[in-house]
Design a protein around this motif. Sequence first.
Motif, PDB file in Angstrom:
ATOM      1  N   LEU A   9       0.836  -1.136   0.100  1.00 48.83           N
ATOM      2  CA  LEU A   9      -0.040  -0.083   0.067  1.00 48.83           C
ATOM      3  C   LEU A   9       0.775   1.514  -0.088  1.00 48.83           C
ATOM      4  O   LEU A   9       0.498   2.238  -0.873  1.00 48.83           O
ATOM      5  N   LYS A  10       1.866   1.018   0.607  1.00 49.72           N
ATOM      6  CA  LYS A  10       2.945   2.292   0.636  1.00 49.72           C
ATOM      7  C   LYS A  10       3.320   2.627  -0.584  1.00 49.72           C
ATOM      8  O   LYS A  10       3.448   3.653  -1.286  1.00 49.72           O
ATOM      9  N   ARG A  11       3.767   1.559  -1.511  1.00 46.04           N
ATOM     10  CA  ARG A  11       4.201   1.611  -2.822  1.00 46.04           C
ATOM     11  C   ARG A  11       3.248   2.102  -3.764  1.00 46.04           C
ATOM     12  O   ARG A  11       3.468   2.942  -4.642  1.00 46.04           O
ATOM     13  N   GLU A  12       1.939   1.970  -3.308  1.00 40.83           N
ATOM     14  CA  GLU A  12       0.665   2.391  -4.183  1.00 40.83           C
ATOM     15  C   GLU A  12       0.422   3.938  -3.761  1.00 40.83           C
ATOM     16  O   GLU A  12      -0.443   4.321  -4.490  1.00 40.83           O
ATOM     17  N   ARG A  13       1.230   4.371  -2.748  1.00 45.56           N
ATOM     18  CA  ARG A  13       1.063   5.779  -2.288  1.00 45.56           C
ATOM     19  C   ARG A  13      -0.458   5.880  -1.974  1.00 45.56           C
ATOM     20  O   ARG A  13      -1.237   6.843  -1.953  1.00 45.56           O
ATOM     21  N   GLN A  14      -0.946   4.916  -1.160  1.00 49.30           N
ATOM     22  CA  GLN A  14      -2.436   4.896  -0.605  1.00 49.30           C
ATOM     23  C   GLN A  14      -2.399   5.426   0.892  1.00 49.30           C
ATOM     24  O   GLN A  14      -1.253   5.979   1.181  1.00 49.30           O
ATOM     25  N   ALA A  15      -3.372   5.468   1.571  1.00 54.42           N
ATOM     26  CA  ALA A  15      -3.494   5.820   3.316  1.00 54.42           C
ATOM     27  C   ALA A  15      -2.295   5.187   3.756  1.00 54.42           C
ATOM     28  O   ALA A  15      -1.658   4.165   3.405  1.00 54.42           O
ATOM     29  N   ALA A  16      -1.983   5.937   4.746  1.00 53.31           N
ATOM     30  CA  ALA A  16      -0.980   5.534   5.743  1.00 53.31           C
ATOM     31  C   ALA A  16      -1.497   4.295   6.533  1.00 53.31           C
ATOM     32  O   ALA A  16      -2.783   4.284   6.823  1.00 53.31           O
ATOM     33  N   CYS A  17      -0.730   3.123   6.827  1.00 54.41           N
ATOM     34  CA  CYS A  17      -1.176   2.003   7.265  1.00 54.41           C
ATOM     35  C   CYS A  17      -0.234   1.990   8.533  1.00 54.41           C
ATOM     36  O   CYS A  17       0.800   2.372   8.824  1.00 54.41           O
ATOM     37  N   VAL A  18      -0.897   1.321   9.511  1.00 52.45           N
ATOM     38  CA  VAL A  18      -0.546   1.122  10.975  1.00 52.45           C
ATOM     39  C   VAL A  18      -0.514  -0.551  11.076  1.00 52.45           C
ATOM     40  O   VAL A  18      -1.857  -0.915  11.496  1.00 52.45           O
ATOM     41  N   PRO A  19       0.450  -1.249  10.873  1.00 52.06           N
ATOM     42  CA  PRO A  19      -0.091  -2.703  11.175  1.00 52.06           C
ATOM     43  C   PRO A  19      -0.192  -2.798  12.869  1.00 52.06           C
ATOM     44  O   PRO A  19       0.745  -2.427  13.547  1.00 52.06           O
ATOM     45  N   VAL A  20      -1.048  -3.568  13.102  1.00 56.04           N
ATOM     46  CA  VAL A  20      -1.136  -3.815  14.725  1.00 56.04           C
ATOM     47  C   VAL A  20      -1.083  -5.363  14.490  1.00 56.04           C
ATOM     48  O   VAL A  20      -1.987  -6.249  14.184  1.00 56.04           O
ATOM     49  N   ALA A  25       3.822   1.153  14.208  1.00 54.62           N
ATOM     50  CA  ALA A  25       3.663  -0.120  14.316  1.00 54.62           C
ATOM     51  C   ALA A  25       3.219  -0.660  15.836  1.00 54.62           C
ATOM     52  O   ALA A  25       3.726  -0.073  16.423  1.00 54.62           O
ATOM     53  N   VAL A  26       2.403  -1.484  16.133  1.00 55.29           N
ATOM     54  CA  VAL A  26       2.085  -1.863  17.169  1.00 55.29           C
ATOM     55  C   VAL A  26       2.208  -3.487  17.452  1.00 55.29           C
ATOM     56  O   VAL A  26       1.765  -4.124  16.525  1.00 55.29           O
ATOM     57  N   VAL A  27       2.960  -3.821  18.583  1.00 52.16           N
ATOM     58  CA  VAL A  27       3.026  -5.267  18.573  1.00 52.16           C
ATOM     59  C   VAL A  27       2.202  -5.764  19.920  1.00 52.16           C
ATOM     60  O   VAL A  27       2.411  -4.775  21.049  1.00 52.16           O
ATOM     61  N   VAL A  28       1.342  -6.853  19.761  1.00 52.89           N
ATOM     62  CA  VAL A  28       0.653  -7.022  21.103  1.00 52.89           C
ATOM     63  C   VAL A  28       0.944  -8.637  21.266  1.00 52.89           C
ATOM     64  O   VAL A  28       0.652  -9.570  20.298  1.00 52.89           O
ATOM     65  N   CYS A  29       1.446  -8.995  22.187  1.00 55.11           N
ATOM     66  CA  CYS A  29       1.700 -10.399  22.622  1.00 55.11           C
ATOM     67  C   CYS A  29       1.621 -10.635  24.157  1.00 55.11           C
ATOM     68  O   CYS A  29       1.512 -10.057  25.177  1.00 55.11           O
ATOM     69  N   HIS A  54       2.703  -4.214  23.717  1.00 50.35           N
ATOM     70  CA  HIS A  54       1.820  -4.185  24.970  1.00 50.35           C
ATOM     71  C   HIS A  54       1.845  -5.796  25.233  1.00 50.35           C
ATOM     72  O   HIS A  54       1.899  -6.586  24.433  1.00 50.35           O
ATOM     73  N   LEU A  55       1.992  -5.952  26.306  1.00 49.97           N
ATOM     74  CA  LEU A  55       1.966  -7.277  26.902  1.00 49.97           C
ATOM     75  C   LEU A  55       0.705  -7.760  27.568  1.00 49.97           C
ATOM     76  O   LEU A  55       0.254  -6.917  28.335  1.00 49.97           O
ATOM     77  N   LEU A  56       0.106  -8.777  27.135  1.00 47.73           N
ATOM     78  CA  LEU A  56      -1.072  -9.342  27.814  1.00 47.73           C
ATOM     79  C   LEU A  56      -0.665 -10.292  28.984  1.00 47.73           C
ATOM     80  O   LEU A  56       0.140 -11.144  28.801  1.00 47.73           O
ATOM     81  N   SER A  57      -1.349 -10.136  30.235  1.00 53.57           N
ATOM     82  CA  SER A  57      -0.794 -10.535  31.677  1.00 53.57           C
ATOM     83  C   SER A  57      -1.188 -12.092  31.604  1.00 53.57           C
ATOM     84  O   SER A  57      -2.463 -12.207  31.365  1.00 53.57           O
ATOM     85  N   GLY A  58      -0.181 -12.939  31.937  1.00 53.68           N
ATOM     86  CA  GLY A  58      -0.432 -14.172  32.452  1.00 53.68           C
ATOM     87  C   GLY A  58      -0.630 -15.230  31.124  1.00 53.68           C
ATOM     88  O   GLY A  58      -1.069 -16.428  31.381  1.00 53.68           O
ATOM     89  N   VAL A  59      -0.561 -15.027  29.949  1.00 54.72           N
ATOM     90  CA  VAL A  59      -0.703 -15.821  28.879  1.00 54.72           C
ATOM     91  C   VAL A  59       0.434 -15.643  27.987  1.00 54.72           C
ATOM     92  O   VAL A  59       1.144 -14.882  27.910  1.00 54.72           O
ATOM     93  N   ARG A  60       0.529 -16.799  27.033  1.00 53.95           N
ATOM     94  CA  ARG A  60       1.208 -16.804  25.696  1.00 53.95           C
ATOM     95  C   ARG A  60       0.449 -16.341  24.688  1.00 53.95           C
ATOM     96  O   ARG A  60       0.849 -15.460  23.726  1.00 53.95           O
ATOM     97  N   TYR A  61      -0.695 -16.704  24.478  1.00 52.55           N
ATOM     98  CA  TYR A  61      -1.634 -16.203  23.383  1.00 52.55           C
ATOM     99  C   TYR A  61      -2.930 -15.847  24.099  1.00 52.55           C
ATOM    100  O   TYR A  61      -3.508 -16.235  25.236  1.00 52.55           O
ATOM    101  N   TYR A  62      -3.640 -14.739  23.456  1.00 48.11           N
ATOM    102  CA  TYR A  62      -4.779 -13.934  23.996  1.00 48.11           C
ATOM    103  C   TYR A  62      -6.027 -14.952  24.197  1.00 48.11           C
ATOM    104  O   TYR A  62      -6.462 -14.615  25.008  1.00 48.11           O
TER     105      TYR A  62
END
Length: 361
Positions: A124-135, A229-233, A320-328
């Motif tokens: 999408l960046k190459r196509e110059r479309q909207a800004a992208c935020v990967p979560v 970018a946002v990482v949640v695990c 962002h870290l989710l407490s007490g788990v490996r997977y949500y």
Amino acid sequence: MSWEQLEFGGTCTLKGIYEKPAQPDPEVPLIVTLPGFGQAMSEKNYLFSNLRKKLSPYGARVLQFDYRGHGDSEGELGDTGLSDMVSDTLEAIAAVCAEGRPRTIYLVGHALGAAVALIAAAELKRERQAACVPVLISPLLKALPKSAELFDSGRLAQMKRAGRIDSQELAPGMDYYTWSDFDPRHLDYFARLGSHMLYLHGQCIGSRMLDELDRLDGAKLFREHEGEAVVVCGEADEDTIGELGRLGRFGPSGLNGRLERPARQEQAGPSDQFRQPGSPDKPESTSEFEQPGPTDQSEELRQVSQSVQPGPSGTPLSVHLLSGVRYYYQHPAAMDELIGIIEHLWLTGCGSGTEGKTDGR
């Protein structure tokens, strides 16, 4: 708010659900949800459906869809490769952006869907479309084991000849309650892809998909991403946390901000639903379906951390870290935390000045 069922796609018909305000503003940020491998648009425990309903009162635009060979879309899983999942994502976005380009697109991807999000964002960046935020939810930053090292050579040869193989032949097992007859390496491999063996069995996996997974370099995709970018695990996800540290993007020395998470009513402990009967309180190894308790990580890593070291373009990374788990999906409270994090990101624009509109609320 209103929602509609969508059909789109060129080579095959894809199905989706699109939620938007009754009087849509095309500039309102768009959220696109990207499940893991073999998962329908509802994802595990209806994460993405619950997210869509949570954001609906704010006037959010949310797109859920099934890749080809997944859920209600046409095609067979055994014919689907990672590249197809990316092209389907781009087609889905083009379908809903025909009415107007949003100023920001949030690509919310789980497991293999996180890799799809990073690849699609670059396109999408190459196509110059909207800004992208990967979560990126439990992204594949650590390299997957190669298929030749993991699966039976005879089964792989059979797959190569036919182009696909029944997933139960590739990763055999029948005990979906205690997983006693599964190879734990297979469980971990497919868990990292965002799959659930109960739903994956009975479908085929294609040779092309395994080839593409063997070549996938999630860490490289992550390093090369330009923009926010946002990482949640989970705090017990040592693979993701370790790779973030190795990439110089996470760790006690890299923290320069912190977002405190709401207090939980109780610390997630072993889940009776997923633990084997008679198993010890602290198993030597934790599979996809066992509920881990707190890890021995430092208190620094147990906090929900924000504004970690910037990427190569100087833009921020949030972790962002989710407490007490490996997977949500291992604890309902962890999924609630995850939905709350994404809700906050949409409402604040992830610090990019692209604030979500609240439809007068």
